[in-house]
Design a protein around this motif. Structure first.
Motif, mmCIF file in Angstrom:
data_model
loop_
_atom_site.group_PDB
_atom_site.id
_atom_site.type_symbol
_atom_site.label_atom_id
_atom_site.label_comp_id
_atom_site.label_asym_id
_atom_site.label_seq_id
_atom_site.Cartn_x
_atom_site.Cartn_y
_atom_site.Cartn_z
ATOM 1 N N GLY A 165 -45.877 -7.961 -40.718
ATOM 2 C CA GLY A 165 -45.080 -7.283 -41.727
ATOM 3 C C GLY A 165 -43.727 -7.919 -42.001
ATOM 4 O O GLY A 165 -42.997 -7.463 -42.876
ATOM 5 N N ASN A 166 -43.384 -8.972 -41.276
ATOM 6 C CA ASN A 166 -42.092 -9.636 -41.450
ATOM 7 C C ASN A 166 -42.333 -11.008 -42.076
ATOM 8 O O ASN A 166 -42.815 -11.933 -41.409
ATOM 9 C CB ASN A 166 -41.383 -9.774 -40.097
ATOM 10 N N ASP A 167 -42.009 -11.160 -43.364
ATOM 11 C CA ASP A 167 -42.282 -12.408 -44.074
ATOM 12 C C ASP A 167 -41.567 -13.608 -43.459
ATOM 13 O O ASP A 167 -42.102 -14.708 -43.436
ATOM 14 C CB ASP A 167 -41.888 -12.287 -45.551
ATOM 15 N N PHE A 168 -40.362 -13.394 -42.929
ATOM 16 C CA PHE A 168 -39.615 -14.506 -42.327
ATOM 17 C C PHE A 168 -40.311 -14.991 -41.064
ATOM 18 O O PHE A 168 -40.382 -16.186 -40.793
ATOM 19 C CB PHE A 168 -38.175 -14.075 -42.022
ATOM 20 N N ALA A 169 -40.856 -14.067 -40.273
ATOM 21 C CA ALA A 169 -41.600 -14.428 -39.071
ATOM 22 C C ALA A 169 -42.912 -15.114 -39.442
ATOM 23 O O ALA A 169 -43.299 -16.112 -38.826
ATOM 24 C CB ALA A 169 -41.861 -13.192 -38.232
ATOM 25 N N ALA A 170 -43.599 -14.594 -40.464
ATOM 26 C CA ALA A 170 -44.869 -15.192 -40.891
ATOM 27 C C ALA A 170 -44.666 -16.635 -41.363
ATOM 28 O O ALA A 170 -45.467 -17.521 -41.050
ATOM 29 C CB ALA A 170 -45.502 -14.347 -41.996
ATOM 30 N N VAL A 171 -43.589 -16.882 -42.067
ATOM 31 C CA VAL A 171 -43.287 -18.247 -42.528
ATOM 32 C C VAL A 171 -42.987 -19.153 -41.337
ATOM 33 O O VAL A 171 -43.384 -20.317 -41.320
ATOM 34 C CB VAL A 171 -42.122 -18.240 -43.542
ATOM 35 N N PHE A 172 -42.317 -18.633 -40.323
ATOM 36 C CA PHE A 172 -42.041 -19.427 -39.127
ATOM 37 C C PHE A 172 -43.350 -19.851 -38.463
ATOM 38 O O PHE A 172 -43.475 -20.988 -37.991
ATOM 39 C CB PHE A 172 -41.167 -18.649 -38.143
ATOM 40 N N LEU A 173 -44.337 -18.963 -38.428
ATOM 41 C CA LEU A 173 -45.627 -19.322 -37.843
ATOM 42 C C LEU A 173 -46.302 -20.425 -38.650
ATOM 43 O O LEU A 173 -46.926 -21.322 -38.081
ATOM 44 C CB LEU A 173 -46.523 -18.091 -37.738
ATOM 45 N N VAL A 174 -46.166 -20.390 -39.969
ATOM 46 C CA VAL A 174 -46.698 -21.477 -40.809
ATOM 47 C C VAL A 174 -45.982 -22.786 -40.473
ATOM 48 O O VAL A 174 -46.615 -23.839 -40.356
ATOM 49 C CB VAL A 174 -46.564 -21.139 -42.314
ATOM 50 N N LEU A 175 -44.667 -22.719 -40.294
ATOM 51 C CA LEU A 175 -43.896 -23.906 -39.912
ATOM 52 C C LEU A 175 -44.394 -24.458 -38.579
ATOM 53 O O LEU A 175 -44.580 -25.677 -38.431
ATOM 54 C CB LEU A 175 -42.408 -23.563 -39.840
ATOM 55 N N LEU A 176 -44.636 -23.593 -37.600
ATOM 56 C CA LEU A 176 -45.161 -24.052 -36.307
ATOM 57 C C LEU A 176 -46.500 -24.754 -36.468
ATOM 58 O O LEU A 176 -46.763 -25.767 -35.820
ATOM 59 C CB LEU A 176 -45.314 -22.874 -35.332
ATOM 60 N N ASP A 177 -47.339 -24.220 -37.339
ATOM 61 C CA ASP A 177 -48.637 -24.840 -37.612
ATOM 62 C C ASP A 177 -48.449 -26.205 -38.272
ATOM 63 O O ASP A 177 -49.039 -27.202 -37.848
ATOM 64 C CB ASP A 177 -49.476 -23.920 -38.500
ATOM 65 N N ARG A 178 -47.606 -26.277 -39.267
ATOM 66 C CA ARG A 178 -47.400 -27.543 -39.996
ATOM 67 C C ARG A 178 -46.780 -28.623 -39.119
ATOM 68 O O ARG A 178 -47.026 -29.803 -39.311
ATOM 69 C CB ARG A 178 -46.555 -27.307 -41.239
ATOM 70 N N LEU A 179 -45.959 -28.200 -38.139
ATOM 71 C CA LEU A 179 -45.352 -29.159 -37.214
ATOM 72 C C LEU A 179 -46.284 -29.524 -36.054
ATOM 73 O O LEU A 179 -45.942 -30.357 -35.223
ATOM 74 C CB LEU A 179 -44.043 -28.599 -36.654
ATOM 75 N N GLY A 180 -47.453 -28.870 -35.995
ATOM 76 C CA GLY A 180 -48.410 -29.158 -34.936
ATOM 77 C C GLY A 180 -48.052 -28.535 -33.597
ATOM 78 O O GLY A 180 -48.592 -28.916 -32.558
ATOM 79 N N ILE A 181 -47.156 -27.552 -33.596
ATOM 80 C CA ILE A 181 -46.746 -26.898 -32.350
ATOM 81 C C ILE A 181 -47.773 -25.839 -31.957
ATOM 82 O O ILE A 181 -48.148 -25.720 -30.795
ATOM 83 C CB ILE A 181 -45.338 -26.290 -32.507
ATOM 84 N N VAL A 182 -48.226 -25.072 -32.937
ATOM 85 C CA VAL A 182 -49.223 -24.031 -32.754
ATOM 86 C C VAL A 182 -50.195 -24.143 -33.905
ATOM 87 O O VAL A 182 -49.775 -24.337 -35.055
ATOM 88 C CB VAL A 182 -48.571 -22.628 -32.737
ATOM 89 N N GLU A 183 -51.472 -24.011 -33.618
ATOM 90 C CA GLU A 183 -52.472 -24.092 -34.676
ATOM 91 C C GLU A 183 -52.831 -22.704 -35.172
ATOM 92 O O GLU A 183 -53.235 -21.838 -34.389
ATOM 93 C CB GLU A 183 -53.721 -24.809 -34.157
ATOM 94 N N LEU A 184 -52.661 -22.489 -36.463
ATOM 95 C CA LEU A 184 -53.066 -21.219 -37.064
ATOM 96 C C LEU A 184 -54.551 -21.237 -37.330
ATOM 97 O O LEU A 184 -55.126 -22.297 -37.610
ATOM 98 C CB LEU A 184 -52.332 -21.001 -38.395
ATOM 99 N N PRO A 185 -55.202 -20.084 -37.253
ATOM 100 C CA PRO A 185 -56.641 -20.051 -37.564
ATOM 101 C C PRO A 185 -56.860 -20.354 -39.047
ATOM 102 O O PRO A 185 -56.027 -20.043 -39.886
ATOM 103 C CB PRO A 185 -57.054 -18.623 -37.221
ATOM 104 N N VAL A 186 -57.993 -20.961 -39.314
ATOM 105 C CA VAL A 186 -58.358 -21.269 -40.701
ATOM 106 C C VAL A 186 -58.810 -19.977 -41.361
ATOM 107 O O VAL A 186 -59.616 -19.230 -40.808
ATOM 108 C CB VAL A 186 -59.493 -22.324 -40.749
ATOM 109 N N ASN A 187 -58.272 -19.695 -42.566
ATOM 110 C CA ASN A 187 -58.700 -18.487 -43.293
ATOM 111 C C ASN A 187 -60.100 -18.684 -43.808
ATOM 112 O O ASN A 187 -60.419 -19.691 -44.425
ATOM 113 C CB ASN A 187 -57.758 -18.206 -44.485
ATOM 114 N N GLU A 188 -60.940 -17.687 -43.535
ATOM 115 C CA GLU A 188 -62.312 -17.755 -44.025
ATOM 116 C C GLU A 188 -62.445 -16.863 -45.238
ATOM 117 O O GLU A 188 -61.829 -15.838 -45.338
ATOM 118 C CB GLU A 188 -63.284 -17.272 -42.926
ATOM 119 N N GLY A 189 -63.322 -17.263 -46.137
ATOM 120 C CA GLY A 189 -63.609 -16.399 -47.254
ATOM 121 C C GLY A 189 -62.999 -16.882 -48.461
ATOM 122 O O GLY A 189 -62.863 -16.523 -49.504
#
Length: 189
Positions: A165-189
């Motif tokens: 529910g926190n857009d700023f936190a959600a964007v940080f997770l995308v940044l972590l994924d893009r930097l290769g620090i944490v891998e986000l799951p691939v969206n299906e569908g």
């Protein structure tokens, strides 16, 4: 921060933890020093503890009875313990939500500067740090070293759910994924 300031904070951190332990107040080290204990860089500011909201008044009384200087700031969600130019925050609300006993119960007993104390688990550290992000405070630069250092200790799926529910936190997770620090799951569908 001068080395003497860091020593003062470290000393105060230990004194607060010992007083809370001796007073049988449930608590957990949180924030930057909890992350530091788990491998992140040492913070250059205060230390923080969480106590359940139901224990906040007793915690302040126990700290004062232990001879610590307890200050009630204008904020109605924390107490400060002061020593010289340093302070420790004892919080009973985080991100506007009262601290519940289950958050404290998930903490792990760890040695911190030669004192064993409950330390917030890595996932809860990351969640609480991310939930502070908003349009007034959005410093990803301070969060990156913490996320990088704690990444193997964190349940990232739980983080994603809890900060959704926190857009700023959600964007940080995308940044972590893009930097290769944490891998986000691939969206299906």
């Amino acid at each position: 921060m001068q080395p003497s300031d860091r020593d003062e904070i470290r000393d105060l951190l230990k004194r607060v933890a010992v007083a809370l332990k001796q007073g049988d107040v449930p608590f957990a080290l949180c924030g930057g020093y909890a992350a530091w204990v788990r491998g992140a860089p040492e913070p250059d500011h205060d230390a923080d503890f969480l106590v359940p909201a139901a224990e906040s008044e007793r915690a302040a009384k126990v700290l004062a009875e232990a001879g610590l200087e307890v200050v009630d700031p204008p904020e109605d969600w924390l107490t400060k313990v002061v020593q010289g130019g340093s302070f420790i925050d004892v919080l009973w609300r985080t991100c506007g939500v009262p601290v519940e006993q289950d958050l404290i119960d998930r903490a792990e007993d760890m040695p911190v500067l030669s004192v064993h104390m409950p330390v917030l688990e890595a996932t809860d550290i990351v969640v609480t740090k991310l939930m502070t992000l908003d349009e007034h405070y959005c410093d990803y630069g301070r969060l990156l070293p913490v996320a990088r250092a704690l990444r193997e200790q964190v349940d990232w799926d739980r983080v994603r759910r809890e900060v959704a529910g926190n857009d700023f936190a959600a964007v940080f997770l995308v940044l972590l994924d893009r930097l290769g620090i944490v891998e986000l799951p691939v969206n299906e569908g």
